[in-house]
Design an enzyme around this catalytic site. Structure first.
Site, PDB file in Angstrom:
ATOM      1  N   GLU A 110       0.823  -1.219   0.000  1.00 29.44           N
ATOM      2  CA  GLU A 110       0.000   0.000   0.000  1.00 29.44           C
ATOM      3  C   GLU A 110       0.859   1.272   0.000  1.00 29.44           C
ATOM      4  OE1 GLU A 110      -2.868  -0.659  -0.728  1.00 29.44           O
ATOM      5  OE2 GLU A 110      -3.539  -2.474   0.306  1.00 29.44           O
ATOM      6  N   HIS A 133      -2.752   2.169   8.462  1.00 26.91           N
ATOM      7  CA  HIS A 133      -3.812   1.351   7.866  1.00 26.91           C
ATOM      8  C   HIS A 133      -3.973   0.072   8.673  1.00 26.91           C
ATOM      9  CE1 HIS A 133      -6.154  -1.052   5.140  1.00 26.91           C
ATOM     10  NE2 HIS A 133      -5.163  -1.880   4.915  1.00 26.91           N
ATOM     11  N   HIS A 135      -7.204  -3.230   9.865  1.00 32.22           N
ATOM     12  CA  HIS A 135      -8.431  -3.943   9.507  1.00 32.22           C
ATOM     13  C   HIS A 135      -9.336  -4.076  10.739  1.00 32.22           C
ATOM     14  CE1 HIS A 135      -5.792  -6.170   6.251  1.00 32.22           C
ATOM     15  NE2 HIS A 135      -6.008  -4.902   5.943  1.00 32.22           N
ATOM     16  N   GLU A 163     -17.976  11.055  22.357  1.00 37.36           N
ATOM     17  CA  GLU A 163     -16.616  11.440  21.958  1.00 37.36           C
ATOM     18  C   GLU A 163     -16.399  11.521  20.448  1.00 37.36           C
ATOM     19  OE1 GLU A 163     -13.306  11.972  23.710  1.00 37.36           O
ATOM     20  OE2 GLU A 163     -14.968  12.812  24.831  1.00 37.36           O
ATOM     21  N   HIS A 204     -12.700  -3.922   3.752  1.00 35.91           N
ATOM     22  CA  HIS A 204     -11.237  -4.062   3.879  1.00 35.91           C
ATOM     23  C   HIS A 204     -10.699  -3.434   5.177  1.00 35.91           C
ATOM     24  CE1 HIS A 204      -7.040  -4.051   1.854  1.00 35.91           C
ATOM     25  NE2 HIS A 204      -6.915  -3.792   3.127  1.00 35.91           N
TER      26      HIS A 204
HETATM   27  O1  2HA Z   1      -0.353  -5.184   3.943  1.00 31.82           O
HETATM   28  O2  2HA Z   1      -3.311  -4.658   4.741  1.00 31.82           O
HETATM   29  O3  2HA Z   1      -4.014  -3.735   2.415  1.00 31.82           O
HETATM   30  C1  2HA Z   1      -1.508  -5.927   3.968  1.00 31.82           C
HETATM   31  C2  2HA Z   1      -2.677  -5.066   3.794  1.00 31.82           C
HETATM   32  C3  2HA Z   1      -3.028  -4.683   2.428  1.00 31.82           C
HETATM   33 ZN    ZN Z   2      -5.217  -3.871   4.304  1.00 31.81          ZN
END
Ligand code: 2HA
Ligand code: ZN
Length: 264
Positions: A110, A133, A135, A163, A204
C-alpha cells in the site's frame, strides 16, 4: 533508537487489538533527519524502489519509516530491522532504502496510498506525519450492512458515543470496494484526504492520518469503538440515542468546526 521504539510500540498495540491479523495493515511515519541519524548513516544506500505511476515530487528529501510488504505487525517489536525500512524520497518516483528489510523485501504493497496521502495531508497541514492502515473488525462489519456513503457513516459513528464528533469533527470518508495495493486506490484515498483524516475501505479496513502516532492511533480506536457499539445495537430496539441537537451542543461546547450537511 527512540524512533523505531515508538513505531513498533504502536504496531504492537494495533496487533493486540486484533486489527492486524497475519500481514494485515501497514504504517508510514515521516521521520526527522536527526531521528534517522540515530538509527543509520544518512549516506546509506542499500536499494531503490521505483513508483512510476506516483508523483512524489512534493515529498522529495523526506524520510519515512515504512512497514515492509508481507511483514507481520506481531513481529515488528522483536525484529524491527527485518520488518521495517527507513527510506528517503530521492526524486518524484524513487525511494532509497537506508535501513531495514534486512532479509529482502520492499515497502508495503500500500506504499502508493501511503505516499499519496502524505503528500495530500501535508498540503493541508504542515505538521502532518503519520499514515496508518489496519483492519478493524466492527468497522469492516459495518461496511456490509450500511450504505457506502460518507455522510451516512459519519452520522452513525457520531451518534454512537459522545466522543466521536470531538475526535473526528470532519467525519469519515467511505470508498466503495476497490482492488487494494495499487495507485488507483491510492489516488482515490488521497483525494478524500483533502478534507478528511480517515478513509474507510469497504470490506477491507481503515486509513487514518495524524500529526503523531498517538493521534492517528487514537482516531482508529475511536472510530472502531463507535463501529463496535453500532454493531452491538444495530439489530436491537433503540429506546434513546444522541440527537442532532445533542451533537450541535457538543460542537458548541468544544468549539468544533464539524462537517456541515450531515446533522444540519
Ligand atoms: O499489507 O493490509 O491492504 C496488507 C494489507 C493490504
Ligand atoms: Zn489492508
Amino acid at each position: 533508537m527512540k524512533l523505531i521504539e515508538e513505531v513498533t510500540d504502536i504496531l504492537s498495540h494495533l496487533y493486540e487489538h486484533g486489527w492486524d491479523e497475519r500481514n494485515g495493515g501497514n504504517l508510514s511515519y515521516i521521520a526527522k533527519e536527526e531521528e534517522v541519524a540515530e538509527v543509520c548513516s544518512l549516506d546509506s544506500n542499500l536499494r531503490a524502489f521505483v513508483y512510476p505511476d506516483c508523483d512524489l515530487s512534493s515529498l522529495v528529501g523526506k524520510y519515512f519509516v515504512i512497514t515492509g510488504t508481507g511483514k507481520y505487525f506481531k513481529n515488528c517489536e522483536k525484529d524491527p530491522e527485518t520488518n521495517l525500512g527507513i527510506v528517503r524520497v530521492e526524486d518524484a518516483h524513487t525511494l532509497r532504502l537506508l535501513w531495514g528489510y534486512k532479509t529482502g523485501g520492499s515497502p508495503t504493497s500500500e506504499a502508493p496510498t501511503h505516499l499519496l496521502c502524505h503528500a495530500k495531508r501535508l498540503a493541508q497541514d504542515p505538521a502532518h506525519r503519520v499514515v496508518m492502515h489496519c483492519h478493524p473488525t466492527n468497522l469492516i462489519a459495518m461496511t456490509h450492512v450500511v450504505p457506502l456513503d460518507s455522510a451516512r457513516f459519519t452520522e452513525i459513528l457520531w451518534k454512537m458515543q459522545t466522543e466521536s464528533i470531538v475526535v473526528f469533527p470532519e467525519g469519515v470518508a467511505v470508498l466503495p470496494w476497490m482492488l487494494c495495493g495499487g495507485t488507483e486506490i491510492g489516488l482515490a484515498t488521497a483525494e478524500k484526504m483533502d478534507s478528511y483524516r480517515s478513509v474507510v475501505w469497504a470490506q477491507h479496513g481503515l486509513f487514518c492520518t495524524g500529526r503523531d502516532l498517538d493521534e492517528a492511533y487514537g482516531l482508529i480506536e475511536t472510530i472502531e469503538k463507535a463501529a463496535e457499539i453500532y454493531m452491538l445495537i444495530a439489530d436491537k430496539k433503540i429506546l434513546q440515542s444522541i440527537s442532532n441537537d445533542n451533537l450541535k451542543d457538543i460542537a458548541k461546547a468544544f468549539r468544533l468546526e464539524y462537517r456541515k450537511g450531515i446533522i444540519d
